[in-house]
Scaffold this motif. Structure first.
Motif, PDB file in Angstrom:
ATOM      1  N   GLY A 112       7.205 -22.927  46.971  1.00 39.62           N
ATOM      2  CA  GLY A 112       7.367 -22.512  45.577  1.00 39.62           C
ATOM      3  C   GLY A 112       6.056 -22.088  44.935  1.00 39.62           C
ATOM      4  O   GLY A 112       4.999 -22.055  45.561  1.00 39.62           O
ATOM      5  N   GLN A 113       6.156 -21.789  43.629  1.00 38.28           N
ATOM      6  CA  GLN A 113       5.026 -21.284  42.841  1.00 38.28           C
ATOM      7  C   GLN A 113       3.865 -22.270  42.845  1.00 38.28           C
ATOM      8  O   GLN A 113       4.063 -23.476  42.702  1.00 38.28           O
ATOM      9  CB  GLN A 113       5.509 -21.056  41.403  1.00 38.28           C
ATOM     10  N   GLN A 114       2.632 -21.745  42.984  1.00 29.08           N
ATOM     11  CA  GLN A 114       1.454 -22.620  43.010  1.00 29.08           C
ATOM     12  C   GLN A 114       0.519 -22.376  41.827  1.00 29.08           C
ATOM     13  O   GLN A 114      -0.019 -23.324  41.269  1.00 29.08           O
ATOM     14  CB  GLN A 114       0.713 -22.468  44.343  1.00 29.08           C
ATOM     15  N   PHE A 115       0.273 -21.124  41.470  1.00 29.89           N
ATOM     16  CA  PHE A 115      -0.525 -20.826  40.272  1.00 29.89           C
ATOM     17  C   PHE A 115       0.373 -20.901  39.043  1.00 29.89           C
ATOM     18  O   PHE A 115       1.573 -20.592  39.121  1.00 29.89           O
ATOM     19  CB  PHE A 115      -1.096 -19.407  40.350  1.00 29.89           C
ATOM     20  N   THR A 116      -0.202 -21.235  37.894  1.00 23.28           N
ATOM     21  CA  THR A 116       0.569 -21.180  36.645  1.00 23.28           C
ATOM     22  C   THR A 116       0.694 -19.722  36.205  1.00 23.28           C
ATOM     23  O   THR A 116      -0.058 -18.848  36.654  1.00 23.28           O
ATOM     24  CB  THR A 116      -0.149 -21.953  35.526  1.00 23.28           C
ATOM     25  N   GLN A 117       1.614 -19.475  35.298  1.00 25.19           N
ATOM     26  CA  GLN A 117       1.772 -18.123  34.742  1.00 25.19           C
ATOM     27  C   GLN A 117       0.471 -17.651  34.102  1.00 25.19           C
ATOM     28  O   GLN A 117       0.047 -16.497  34.261  1.00 25.19           O
ATOM     29  CB  GLN A 117       2.903 -18.119  33.699  1.00 25.19           C
ATOM     30  N   GLY A 154       8.902 -18.234  47.512  1.00 19.90           N
ATOM     31  CA  GLY A 154       9.850 -18.726  46.506  1.00 19.90           C
ATOM     32  C   GLY A 154      10.033 -17.754  45.350  1.00 19.90           C
ATOM     33  O   GLY A 154       9.083 -17.082  44.934  1.00 19.90           O
ATOM     34  N   ALA A 155      11.266 -17.681  44.823  1.00 20.53           N
ATOM     35  CA  ALA A 155      11.569 -16.718  43.758  1.00 20.53           C
ATOM     36  C   ALA A 155      10.754 -16.994  42.494  1.00 20.53           C
ATOM     37  O   ALA A 155      10.353 -16.063  41.797  1.00 20.53           O
ATOM     38  CB  ALA A 155      13.063 -16.749  43.442  1.00 20.53           C
ATOM     39  N   ALA A 213       7.048 -14.864  38.672  1.00 20.54           N
ATOM     40  CA  ALA A 213       5.886 -15.097  37.804  1.00 20.54           C
ATOM     41  C   ALA A 213       4.810 -14.050  38.058  1.00 20.54           C
ATOM     42  O   ALA A 213       4.177 -13.547  37.123  1.00 20.54           O
ATOM     43  CB  ALA A 213       5.327 -16.503  38.035  1.00 20.54           C
ATOM     44  N   PHE A 214       4.612 -13.681  39.331  1.00 22.80           N
ATOM     45  CA  PHE A 214       3.589 -12.695  39.667  1.00 22.80           C
ATOM     46  C   PHE A 214       3.989 -11.305  39.157  1.00 22.80           C
ATOM     47  O   PHE A 214       3.151 -10.547  38.643  1.00 22.80           O
ATOM     48  CB  PHE A 214       3.358 -12.661  41.180  1.00 22.80           C
ATOM     49  N   LEU A 215       5.274 -10.964  39.271  1.00 24.98           N
ATOM     50  CA  LEU A 215       5.712  -9.649  38.782  1.00 24.98           C
ATOM     51  C   LEU A 215       5.647  -9.598  37.256  1.00 24.98           C
ATOM     52  O   LEU A 215       5.273  -8.568  36.680  1.00 24.98           O
ATOM     53  CB  LEU A 215       7.127  -9.337  39.292  1.00 24.98           C
ATOM     54  N   ILE A 216       5.963 -10.715  36.604  1.00 23.85           N
ATOM     55  CA  ILE A 216       5.837 -10.772  35.142  1.00 23.85           C
ATOM     56  C   ILE A 216       4.373 -10.571  34.730  1.00 23.85           C
ATOM     57  O   ILE A 216       4.074  -9.905  33.731  1.00 23.85           O
ATOM     58  CB  ILE A 216       6.386 -12.119  34.603  1.00 23.85           C
ATOM     59  N   ALA A 217       3.461 -11.113  35.529  1.00 20.05           N
ATOM     60  CA  ALA A 217       2.025 -10.960  35.244  1.00 20.05           C
ATOM     61  C   ALA A 217       1.551  -9.520  35.431  1.00 20.05           C
ATOM     62  O   ALA A 217       0.428  -9.189  35.044  1.00 20.05           O
ATOM     63  CB  ALA A 217       1.210 -11.898  36.135  1.00 20.05           C
ATOM     64  N   ALA A 232      18.116 -12.118  42.094  1.00 18.21           N
ATOM     65  CA  ALA A 232      18.535 -10.967  41.291  1.00 18.21           C
ATOM     66  C   ALA A 232      17.491 -10.641  40.224  1.00 18.21           C
ATOM     67  O   ALA A 232      17.211  -9.456  39.947  1.00 18.21           O
ATOM     68  CB  ALA A 232      19.889 -11.266  40.638  1.00 18.21           C
ATOM     69  N   GLU A 233      16.882 -11.674  39.641  1.00 22.81           N
ATOM     70  CA  GLU A 233      15.848 -11.443  38.628  1.00 22.81           C
ATOM     71  C   GLU A 233      14.612 -10.787  39.270  1.00 22.81           C
ATOM     72  O   GLU A 233      13.990  -9.905  38.670  1.00 22.81           O
ATOM     73  CB  GLU A 233      15.479 -12.779  37.955  1.00 22.81           C
ATOM     74  N   SER A 234      14.273 -11.202  40.503  1.00 22.64           N
ATOM     75  CA  SER A 234      13.148 -10.573  41.209  1.00 22.64           C
ATOM     76  C   SER A 234      13.414  -9.080  41.376  1.00 22.64           C
ATOM     77  O   SER A 234      12.535  -8.250  41.135  1.00 22.64           O
ATOM     78  CB  SER A 234      12.947 -11.174  42.599  1.00 22.64           C
TER      79      SER A 234
END
Ligand SMILES: [Zn+2]
Length: 429
Positions: free
Chosen positions: A226-231, A254-255, A260-264, A277-279
């Motif tokens: 799963g995600q390791q860095f914060t947003q 992990g999704a 989070a990376f694509l949002i960044a 689906a959100e990805s």
């Protein structure tokens, strides 16, 4: 244009010039020619005229001239040099990874890089992105190849992979004092610290920034995928890299880490195993590329199911979980219209076997032409090299490969590349 960017443009121009043998002309007579995979048009009986490392023109029929050399590919299928957007050229993963890390110097890694660069170029890959190495050997290799000192593909280099402390890019499984000796200048915690590390990688010579957004299969720690860095940290990394004219790509399974990376505002995702689906919505909204690395999935599945394989129990559990999911992931993303670039993660698979990825992409639903685009026109666009490599047009690099069969009928023909030219020079294996 920033100073760094103009330097990069100059280096590219110099690389093309340095690779040129002499002001002679080469006439490449092609029986069948896929000059621009974006159009998919295959032409018959053409001659590619090459001078000073670049394509000058493409003429009808088989022609030559008094001033040049003729390369006879009249019985071959000719296409642009291939692009692998995810390799680690200075090493290969294996049973002695843990010891290797403690004994190998940057010089050792550079020598291995020279050897692996030959294998990759010989397989028809004239451009690669190297997405993470232990040390500065990769920059020496990139520059040595660009200057024509050793043969190899053009390299877009990330340097060290940026990771949170205790994340996938940290060091595990040694005594604390050994860990301190092996840690790289790639770790950060908190947005400001992450800005510092991105700037430092670029200062050391990184062309692209690679970040680990989630856990990894081969890391020797049961920390999940799963995600390791914060947003906030991801926003800081992407923003800093973009301000300094660098693209950013993320290792992510992990999704939550993918999203989070694509949002960044990140430019591309490597692996993408659990994308949802959100990805897919985010990929399309942001125009980001997916690099599915199916060959890595295929390879770790074999290792995960082998009772005698060298993987740690933690890595093995992740390997058998992730490997089989990757084909389905690529199928879903492709069917939804996500942009795909070709990347193998070679170092997991053996260097030189890179073209096996084509067969896996076709198994995931891409047509052979779409798979070829992922390794040519789309790969070039993904790496910021559109108009320079990835197609055969006047003014572009003379990166040209050929096979005996038709890869649009049988994509596995690309595993049998029989001719390689990079920057106007014929590579002799
Ligand atoms: Zn990788």
């Amino acid at each position: 244009m920033s100073f760094r960017r103009s330097l990069a443009a100059l280096a590219f121009a110099l690389a093309l010039t340095a690779a040129a043998p002499a002001p002679r002309t080469t006439y490449i007579q092609a029986g069948r020619l896929l000059a621009d995979p974006a159009t998919g048009r295959v032409e018959s009986n053409k001659t590619i005229v090459v001078r000073d490392g670049r394509i000058v023109e493409i003429r009808d029929g088989f022609v030559d001239g008094p001033d040049g050399d003729v390369v006879d590919l009249r019985d071959r299928f000719v296409l642009p040099g291939l692009i692998d957007s995810h390799v680690h050229i200075c090493h290969e993963n294996g049973p002695d990874d843990k010891l290797r890390r403690t004994v190998q110097t940057a010089s050792d890694l550079a020598i291995q890089g020279v050897m692996n660069a030959r294998k990759i170029l010989g397989a028809g890959f004239t451009t690669v992105a190297d997405l993470g190495e232990e040390n500065e050997a990769i920059f020496a290799l990139r520059d040595g190849i660009a200057q024509g000192k050793v043969p190899g593909p053009r390299i877009v280099a990330a340097g060290n992979v940026i990771s949170p402390h205790g994340g996938e890019g940290d060091v595990f499984g040694y005594r604390p004092e050994v860990i301190r000796a092996l840690q790289r200048p790639n770790l950060c915690s908190g947005a400001d610290d992450c800005r510092r590390v991105v700037r430092q990688q670029i200062q050391r010579g990184a062309d692209v920034i690679k970040v680990v957004a989630t856990g990894a299969v081969l890391s020797d720690i049961a920390a999940g995928l799963g995600q390791q860095f914060t947003q906030e940290e991801l926003n800081a990394i992407v923003g800093t890299a973009h301000n300094l004219g660098r693209r950013v790509t993320a290792h992510a399974h992990g999704a939550n880490g993918v999203n989070a990376f694509l949002i960044a505002g990140g430019d591309s995702i490597e692996h993408g195993t659990y994308l949802d689906a959100e990805s897919i919505r985010l990929f399309k909204a942001k125009g980001a590329y997916l690099v599915p690395t199916l060959l890595a999935g295929d390879t770790v599945t074999l290792w995960g199911n082998d009772p005698n394989s060298f993987l740690s129990p933690a890595a093995k559990a992740k390997a058998v979980e992730v490997g089989p999911k990757m084909l389905d992931m690529a199928r879903r993303a492709h069917a939804a219209g996500v942009k795909i670039a070709f990347g193998t993660d070679s170092s997991v698979s053996r260097h030189g076997d890179n073209a096996r990825e084509f067969t896996l992409l076709v198994r995931a639903g891409l047509t052979p032409l779409e798979a070829i685009r992922a390794a040519t026109t789309s790969g070039a666009d993904h790496l910021g090299l559109a108009g320079k490599v990835g197609a055969l047009k006047p003014g572009m690099a003379a990166d040209i490969v050929a096979t005996t069969g038709d890869p649009l009928a049988d994509v596995s023909m690309l595993q049998k590349i029989s001719f390689v030219m990079k920057g106007g020079e014929v590579f002799e294996r």
